[in-house]
Enzyme design. Structure first.
Site, PDB file in Angstrom:
ATOM      1  N   LYS A  13       0.834  -1.210   0.000  1.00  0.00           N
ATOM      2  CA  LYS A  13       0.000   0.000   0.000  1.00  0.00           C
ATOM      3  C   LYS A  13       0.869   1.261   0.000  1.00  0.00           C
ATOM      4  CE  LYS A  13      -2.173  -0.899   3.903  1.00  0.00           C
ATOM      5  NZ  LYS A  13      -1.538  -2.159   4.326  1.00  0.00           N
ATOM      6  N   ARG A  88      -8.937   0.804   9.332  1.00  0.00           N
ATOM      7  CA  ARG A  88      -8.513  -0.573   9.584  1.00  0.00           C
ATOM      8  C   ARG A  88      -9.536  -1.335  10.406  1.00  0.00           C
ATOM      9  NH1 ARG A  88      -2.498   0.565   9.183  1.00  0.00           N
ATOM     10  NH2 ARG A  88      -1.451  -1.445   9.368  1.00  0.00           N
ATOM     11  N   ARG A 123      11.792  -5.820   3.760  1.00  0.00           N
ATOM     12  CA  ARG A 123      11.325  -4.435   3.717  1.00  0.00           C
ATOM     13  C   ARG A 123      12.263  -3.479   4.458  1.00  0.00           C
ATOM     14  NH1 ARG A 123       5.273  -2.437   4.745  1.00  0.00           N
ATOM     15  NH2 ARG A 123       5.533  -2.831   6.966  1.00  0.00           N
ATOM     16  N   ARG A 156      11.961  -1.728   9.974  1.00  0.00           N
ATOM     17  CA  ARG A 156      11.034  -1.283  11.017  1.00  0.00           C
ATOM     18  C   ARG A 156      11.031  -2.261  12.180  1.00  0.00           C
ATOM     19  NH1 ARG A 156       5.475   0.160   8.076  1.00  0.00           N
ATOM     20  NH2 ARG A 156       4.723  -0.968   9.882  1.00  0.00           N
ATOM     21  N   ARG A 167       0.414  -8.900  13.355  1.00  0.00           N
ATOM     22  CA  ARG A 167      -0.229  -7.881  12.511  1.00  0.00           C
ATOM     23  C   ARG A 167      -1.107  -8.538  11.454  1.00  0.00           C
ATOM     24  NH1 ARG A 167       4.710  -4.731  10.497  1.00  0.00           N
ATOM     25  NH2 ARG A 167       3.238  -3.385   9.448  1.00  0.00           N
TER      26      ARG A 167
HETATM   27  P1  AMP Z   1       1.393   0.562   9.043  1.00  0.00           P
HETATM   28  O1  AMP Z   1       2.662   1.242   8.708  1.00  0.00           O
HETATM   29  O2  AMP Z   1       0.226   1.112   8.294  1.00  0.00           O
HETATM   30  O3  AMP Z   1       1.494  -0.935   8.952  1.00  0.00           O
HETATM   31  O4  AMP Z   1       1.101   0.899  10.589  1.00  0.00           O
HETATM   32  C1  AMP Z   1       2.016   0.556  11.617  1.00  0.00           C
HETATM   33  C2  AMP Z   1       1.285   0.428  12.940  1.00  0.00           C
HETATM   34  O5  AMP Z   1       0.650   1.682  13.272  1.00  0.00           O
HETATM   35  C3  AMP Z   1       0.171  -0.598  12.951  1.00  0.00           C
HETATM   36  O6  AMP Z   1       0.629  -1.914  13.177  1.00  0.00           O
HETATM   37  C4  AMP Z   1      -0.697  -0.085  14.099  1.00  0.00           C
HETATM   38  O7  AMP Z   1      -0.123  -0.361  15.362  1.00  0.00           O
HETATM   39  C5  AMP Z   1      -0.618   1.435  13.884  1.00  0.00           C
HETATM   40  N1  AMP Z   1      -1.684   1.898  12.962  1.00  0.00           N
HETATM   41  C6  AMP Z   1      -1.518   2.455  11.726  1.00  0.00           C
HETATM   42  N2  AMP Z   1      -2.710   2.751  11.178  1.00  0.00           N
HETATM   43  C7  AMP Z   1      -3.659   2.383  12.076  1.00  0.00           C
HETATM   44  C8  AMP Z   1      -5.075   2.406  12.087  1.00  0.00           C
HETATM   45  N3  AMP Z   1      -5.791   2.876  11.048  1.00  0.00           N
HETATM   46  N4  AMP Z   1      -5.707   1.933  13.197  1.00  0.00           N
HETATM   47  C9  AMP Z   1      -5.022   1.469  14.249  1.00  0.00           C
HETATM   48  N5  AMP Z   1      -3.684   1.387  14.307  1.00  0.00           N
HETATM   49  C10 AMP Z   1      -2.994   1.853  13.231  1.00  0.00           C
END
Ligand code: AMP
Length: 210
Positions: A13, A88, A123, A156, A167
């Site tokens: 994404k 999400r 990644r 990360r 996740r």
């Molecule tokens: P991402 O980079 O989008 O995978 O986000 C990394 C982390 O941020 C996720 O594993 C969640 O802990 C938090 N996070 C990001 N977006 C959301 C969301 N829309 N709702 C809840 N937690 C989020």
């Protein structure tokens, strides 16, 4: 045009959002990037989010909904935006509807779990601007250095195998039901996320412009 990119963590994404926002000249709103910035600078929101992010859990709905509400009010979002990593949960999608935001397309980037696990180990992200790379499929021009801002590329913390598995299970339980939510609104389109990068981008653009 307001677009949502859906998909499992590691489905691409972020990468696709970067390419498409350049093409469409609209900003990407990535809740993950905003949260990581807050963690780095140690804001109150960052402190609240840290324990959830570290465990691969979702940050509470009210926190992320607040982030998005503030961000999309800004001037640069007036002509549209790409949401990467939000919503999400069904509650987050409902909150977006309640904000009066009209979503034009929801693009689900489909990648199977085995492929996700494989990709996550490769990644790398820029610690300065958040741009994402993969040492197998999307290498930077210079190893370890961001093409965009010359920042350092790092793995990360939440890309470790155990956290990725958590996740993924959170994705299946809480995020995947959004497909049905947006299908019922007639907005869902699906793209095969296991093709070449440029092919995935072409498919997304075609679906957005259809
Ligand atoms: P991402 O980079 O989008 O995978 O986000 C990394 C982390 O941020 C996720 O594993 C969640 O802990 C938090 N996070 C990001 N977006 C959301 C969301 N829309 N709702 C809840 N937690 C989020």
């Amino acid at each position: 045009m307001n677009i949502i990119l859906l998909g499992a963590p590691g489905a691409g994404k972020g990468t696709q959002a970067e390419i498409i926002c350049d093409k469409l000249q609209i900003p990407t709103v990535s809740t993950g990037n905003i949260i990581r910035e807050a963690l780095k600078s140690g804001t109150d929101m960052g402190k609240k989010a840290k324990s959830f992010v570290d465990k691969g859990k979702l940050v509470p709905d009210e926190v992320v909904i607040g982030i998005v509400k503030e961000r999309i009010k800004k001037d640069d979002c007036k002509a549209g935006f790409i949401l990467d990593g939000f919503p999400r949960t069904i509650s987050q999608a409902e909150a977006l509807d309640d904000m009066g935001v009209s979503i034009d397309r929801v693009v689900d980037i489909e990648v199977d779990d085995q492929e996700i696990l494989k990709r996550m180990s490769g990644r790398r992200v820029c610690e300065k601007c958040g741009a994402s790379y993969n040492i197998n499929s999307k290498k930077p021009k210079v190893e370890g250095v961001c093409d965009r801002c010359a920042g350092t590329l790092v793995q990360r913390m939440d890309d470790s195998l155990d956290t990725v598995k958590e996740r993924l299970s959170v994705y299946h339980e809480q995020t995947k039901p959004l497909k049905g939510y947006y299908e019922a609104q007639g907005k869902l389109v699906t793209v095969d996320g296991q093709q070449e990068l440029s092919k995935i981008t072409d498919d997304i653009i075609r679906e957005i412009e259809a």
